[in-house]
Enzyme design. Structure first.
Site, PDB file in Angstrom:
ATOM      1  CG  HIS A 186      -2.315  -1.084   0.961  1.00 27.29           C
ATOM      2  ND1 HIS A 186      -2.429  -2.111   1.863  1.00 27.29           N
ATOM      3  CD2 HIS A 186      -2.979  -1.226   0.009  1.00 27.29           C
ATOM      4  CE1 HIS A 186      -3.403  -2.855   1.442  1.00 27.29           C
ATOM      5  NE2 HIS A 186      -3.461  -2.259   0.267  1.00 27.29           N
ATOM      6  CG  ASP A 222      -7.785  -3.312   0.982  1.00 26.64           C
ATOM      7  OD1 ASP A 222      -7.128  -2.470   1.257  1.00 26.64           O
ATOM      8  OD2 ASP A 222      -7.563  -3.926  -0.372  1.00 26.64           O
ATOM      9  CG  ASP A 271      -5.392  -1.446  -4.168  1.00 29.26           C
ATOM     10  OD1 ASP A 271      -4.885  -2.715  -4.262  1.00 29.26           O
ATOM     11  OD2 ASP A 271      -5.710  -1.110  -3.004  1.00 29.26           O
TER      12      ASP A 271
HETATM   13  N1  SAM Z   1      -3.809  -5.521  -3.355  1.00 27.64           N
HETATM   14  C1  SAM Z   1      -4.619  -6.478  -3.890  1.00 27.64           C
HETATM   15  C2  SAM Z   1      -3.858  -7.400  -4.918  1.00 27.64           C
HETATM   16  O1  SAM Z   1      -2.855  -6.998  -5.712  1.00 27.64           O
HETATM   17  O2  SAM Z   1      -4.023  -8.633  -4.743  1.00 27.64           O
HETATM   18  C3  SAM Z   1      -5.532  -5.919  -4.495  1.00 27.64           C
HETATM   19  C4  SAM Z   1      -6.675  -5.749  -3.311  1.00 27.64           C
HETATM   20  S1  SAM Z   1      -8.063  -4.964  -3.622  1.00 27.64           S
HETATM   21  C5  SAM Z   1      -9.187  -5.911  -2.437  1.00 27.64           C
HETATM   22  C6  SAM Z   1      -8.606  -5.517  -5.063  1.00 27.64           C
HETATM   23  C7  SAM Z   1     -10.116  -5.202  -5.229  1.00 27.64           C
HETATM   24  O3  SAM Z   1     -10.448  -4.921  -6.806  1.00 27.64           O
HETATM   25  C8  SAM Z   1     -11.265  -6.144  -5.065  1.00 27.64           C
HETATM   26  O4  SAM Z   1     -11.942  -5.769  -4.005  1.00 27.64           O
HETATM   27  C9  SAM Z   1     -11.967  -6.332  -6.369  1.00 27.64           C
HETATM   28  O5  SAM Z   1     -13.306  -6.270  -5.909  1.00 27.64           O
HETATM   29  C10 SAM Z   1     -11.709  -4.713  -6.833  1.00 27.64           C
HETATM   30  N2  SAM Z   1     -12.083  -4.863  -8.401  1.00 27.64           N
HETATM   31  C11 SAM Z   1     -11.481  -5.704  -9.389  1.00 27.64           C
HETATM   32  N3  SAM Z   1     -12.245  -5.335 -10.784  1.00 27.64           N
HETATM   33  C12 SAM Z   1     -12.882  -3.967 -10.356  1.00 27.64           C
HETATM   34  C13 SAM Z   1     -13.702  -3.136 -11.236  1.00 27.64           C
HETATM   35  N4  SAM Z   1     -13.594  -3.501 -12.782  1.00 27.64           N
HETATM   36  N5  SAM Z   1     -14.127  -2.069 -10.745  1.00 27.64           N
HETATM   37  C14 SAM Z   1     -13.906  -1.960  -9.521  1.00 27.64           C
HETATM   38  N6  SAM Z   1     -13.374  -2.767  -8.422  1.00 27.64           N
HETATM   39  C15 SAM Z   1     -12.748  -3.786  -8.988  1.00 27.64           C
END
Ligand code: SAM
Length: 282
Positions: free
Chosen positions: A67, A91, A160
């Site tokens: 982060h 998160d 992210d």
């Molecule tokens: N740090 C992490 C990693 O690299 O593994 C990423 C963490 S964060 C929890 C990733 C987030 O991206 C998820 O909660 C997922 O729901 C979100 N996400 C994926 N595709 C997305 C989209 N098209 N629009 C918004 N959020 C999205």
């Protein structure tokens, strides 16, 4: 009689031939959301862990390295970042880091999955503090839709995201980068997590090539991330004007991985990564 401890493990398949295993104390959440499988477990080595569709998103012990690098490199290489968009990041860890910058007035966080946001609020208070900050506006929707048609609204966009599959795939492609370019102010930049050069070099090179179609300045930097596949993680930044290698702004207090020296050093790529980048189709 001495109690025998159960031997229960969470296993992440990092590649078809490589697994990471963590022994766990308990399972805190194990649900199928409308978008993905969400698991929260308490591990012996890394504290609480969140996995989506079997892929580790964060652990309490090492999330700071990811982060801090994802956020501070982009924000300190902009002269005065005021409005920030976080794509994914439900998160709250990236939002927590972004609001540490004095110039930041507003953060819009768009994650497609409300359940990730809920689970973080319930199980990860040290991350979800970022979601509760008054400067942070949290929206549960597809960021591909959110960004479409916006113009000159943000100084930095931080991607992210989960790995480029299903609803996250478009976040690694040119049309999305074009929408982001338009949504950025004049001196704006985009930073994205771009996976491991050991296990997923194609994702890295693909993202760089797609970004180069849109941004005049594109640079890759890297950092350690123990629980992500292979432990070596890349980030790619696309900038309209400013050279991302040069920190201009102040380092927020209390960082544990990021520093000005790390910022500069992170752009020095090992020769094998340079080779991967030079060998790609343009
Ligand atoms: N740090 C992490 C990693 O690299 O593994 C990423 C963490 S964060 C929890 C990733 C987030 O991206 C998820 O909660 C997922 O729901 C979100 N996400 C994926 N595709 C997305 C989209 N098209 N629009 C918004 N959020 C999205």
């Amino acid at each position: 009689m001495e109690r025998r401890n159960p031997d229960i493990w969470f296993t992440e398949y990092q590649t078809k031939h490589l697994r990471l295993g963590l022994s766990i104390k308990s399972v805190l959440a194990n649900i199928q959301t409308s978008y993905q499988h969400l698991l929260v477990v308490d591990t012996d080595q890394y504290g609480r862990l969140m996995a989506l569709d079997g892929a580790i998103q964060l652990t309490e012990r090492d999330e700071f390295t990811y982060h801090e690098m994802l956020t501070h490199v982009a924000l300190t290489s902009h002269p005065a970042p005021r409005r920030i968009l976080i794509v994914g990041g439900g998160d709250g860890g990236t939002a927590r880091e972004a609001v540490k910058h004095e110039t930041v007035e507003e953060v819009v966080l768009v994650d497609i999955d409300q359940e990730v946001i809920n689970a973080s609020r319930r199980f990860f208070p040290s991350l979800s503090s970022g979601l509760e900050d008054p400067k942070v506006n949290v929206l549960a929707m597809d960021a591909l839709e959110y960004i479409r048609g916006r113009s000159g609204e943000f100084d930095v966009v931080i991607v992210d995201s989960t790995d480029p599959v299903d609803f996250a795939e478009g976040l690694f492609r040119e049309p999305f980068y074009r929408d982001v370019f338009r949504a950025l102010n004049e001196g704006g930049s985009l930073v994205a997590q771009t996976e491991s050069p050991f296990s997923d070099p194609d994702i890295l090179t693909g993202a760089v090539s797609e970004m180069e179609k849109v941004f005049p300045i594109v640079k890759v930097f890297w950092g350690a991330m123990p629980t992500y596949p292979t432990g070596m993680w890349t980030y790619t930044i696309g900038s309209k004007v400013h050279d991302p290698e040069k920190p201009m702004g102040q380092t927020p207090p209390g960082t544990r991985y990021y520093s000005e020296e790390i910022h500069r050093a992170a752009f020095v790529l090992p020769p094998f990564v340079e080779e991967i980048l030079q060998g790609r189709d343009r």
